[in-house]
Design an enzyme around this catalytic site. Structure first.
Site, short mmCIF file in Angstrom:
data_model
loop_
_atom_site.label_atom_id
_atom_site.label_comp_id
_atom_site.label_asym_id
_atom_site.label_seq_id
_atom_site.Cartn_x
_atom_site.Cartn_y
_atom_site.Cartn_z
N TYR A 56 87.53 16.81 45.08
CA TYR A 56 86.92 16.36 43.77
C TYR A 56 86.11 15.11 44.33
O TYR A 56 86.60 14.12 44.67
CB TYR A 56 88.14 15.63 43.11
CG TYR A 56 89.16 16.99 42.19
CD1 TYR A 56 88.63 18.22 42.49
CD2 TYR A 56 90.17 16.67 41.77
CE1 TYR A 56 89.38 19.37 41.83
CE2 TYR A 56 90.94 17.70 41.42
CZ TYR A 56 90.66 18.94 41.39
OH TYR A 56 91.41 19.88 41.01
N SER A 205 92.77 22.25 32.33
CA SER A 205 91.90 22.72 31.43
C SER A 205 92.62 23.23 30.16
O SER A 205 92.26 24.04 29.43
CB SER A 205 91.02 23.90 31.80
OG SER A 205 90.09 23.41 33.08
N ARG A 209 88.16 23.13 28.34
CA ARG A 209 86.85 22.74 28.89
C ARG A 209 86.08 22.13 27.81
O ARG A 209 84.78 22.22 27.71
CB ARG A 209 85.97 23.60 29.90
CG ARG A 209 86.91 24.41 30.84
CD ARG A 209 86.04 24.96 31.81
NE ARG A 209 86.66 25.79 32.72
CZ ARG A 209 87.42 25.38 33.89
NH1 ARG A 209 87.09 24.12 34.31
NH2 ARG A 209 87.90 25.97 34.73
#
Length: 332
Positions: A56, A205, A209
């Site tokens: 990330y 999610s 999203r």
């Protein structure tokens, strides 16, 4: 805040966690101060689980968490920290997956350094390497646990049959998978297998999203987001169709006096006592909506109404394009 055990052998953690991909600008620009504000709000709200990964922001997310822990002595013991490894690049610079013990341990060691901790609470294989038996990989993870570098082990985006094979080698504490009202595939056996084996299902999610919020990502911002601009659900005509399909969900949330994100989180958590949700956000105001969802108990009538509004299969477009499907295991 509701709490849940991380699998049958794990600690009690908050049912809602922080998906720290948002600390690395996946959904738009942010600052370290924004990330610190989310972590501080989490402490205040009783949110104890943080989910990150070595990839990330190429370590940016882990470094931000590590600096927060360093700058706020005593907070390490208040958080349950999960990270991941296995996504790599081959000699030509192409994305690949490495599940070897050498790679996993080396990446975990780097993560421990960035986080500034002696061990993590949960370490995942981020993506499976198809040509290594998952039993062998589970053995690698068990060894890392024996070495004291992680307290728990997990896999991300694997199928139920792979979970069963891994669990035959060693107990798997958690499986991470996309799960929300817009992505129901885990109901085809993964939720059930996790429950049977005493494994937590960690849902990423969980607000689709942004489609399951009051402020979906606007169309004019999608071209600036590398993942979404290539994602089928955010490409026209699917994007507009998904906005239209979720408008009644937003209206129903408003009827209940709730933000849509709160209702979406509450629905995910209602799908099983072994389900944990890890939404990401760059906004403390949105984080507060997510926290609200972590404390709501929906009635059977409300759950029925939600699935009438958004029945299985309502979403337009696949959840990934061909390139994004490289790694996750499909099952039916």
């Amino acid at each position: 805040m509701k709490t849940r055990k991380l699998g049958q052998n794990g600690p009690e953690i908050s049912a809602l966690g922080i998906g720290a991909m948002s600390f690395a600008e996946f959904y738009g620009p942010t600052t370290e101060m924004n990330s610190f504000a989310i972590l501080s709000a989490a402490l205040d709200a009783g949110v104890t689980h943080i989910d990150t990964s070595n990839v990330y922001g190429m370590g940016r997310s882990e470094k931000a968490i590590g600096r927060f822990l360093r700058d706020n002595p005593g907070t390490r013991d208040q958080f349950h920290i999960a990270t991941k490894a296995a996504i790599s690049k081959d000699a030509a610079g192409n994305r690949c997956f490495d599940n070897s013990l050498t790679h996993l341990e080396a990446e975990l060691d780097k993560s421990l350094q960035k986080l500034g901790v002696d061990c993590v609470d949960l370490f995942y294989v981020h993506r499976r390497q198809a040509d290594i038996p998952i039993e062998e990989v589970a053995g690698h993870m068990a060894l890392l646990k024996q070495k004291g570098k992680t307290r728990g082990i997990g896999f991300s985006e694997i199928a139920p049959y792979s979970l069963r094979r891994a669990a035959a080698e060693t107990h798997v504490d958690a499986v991470q998978s996309e799960y929300s009202l817009s992505t129901r595939a885990p109901e085809l056996g993964l939720i059930q297998t996790c429950a049977e084996l005493g494994t937590a299902l960690v849902a990423f999610s969980p607000v689709g999203r942004s489609f399951l919020t009051d402020d979906p990502i606007p169309a004019d911002r999608i071209p600036s987001l590398d993942f979404l601009k290539a994602n089928p659900r955010f490409i026209e005509p699917n994007y507009s169709a998904n906005i239209a399909a979720t408008d009644p969900f937003r209206a129903y949330a408003a009827e209940l006096g709730l933000p849509a994100a709160s209702l979406a989180i509450a629905w995910v958590l209602a799908q099983g006592n072994h389900v944990i949700a890890i939404p990401g956000t760059r906004s403390t105001a949105h984080f507060a909506e997510l926290v609200t969802g972590g404390s709501i108990d929906l009635t059977p009538e409300q759950l029925t109404r939600i699935t009438e509004i958004l029945p299985v299969g309502w979403a337009w477009g696949d959840r990934y394009n061909d390139a994004q499907w490289k790694g996750p295991e499909r099952f039916s």
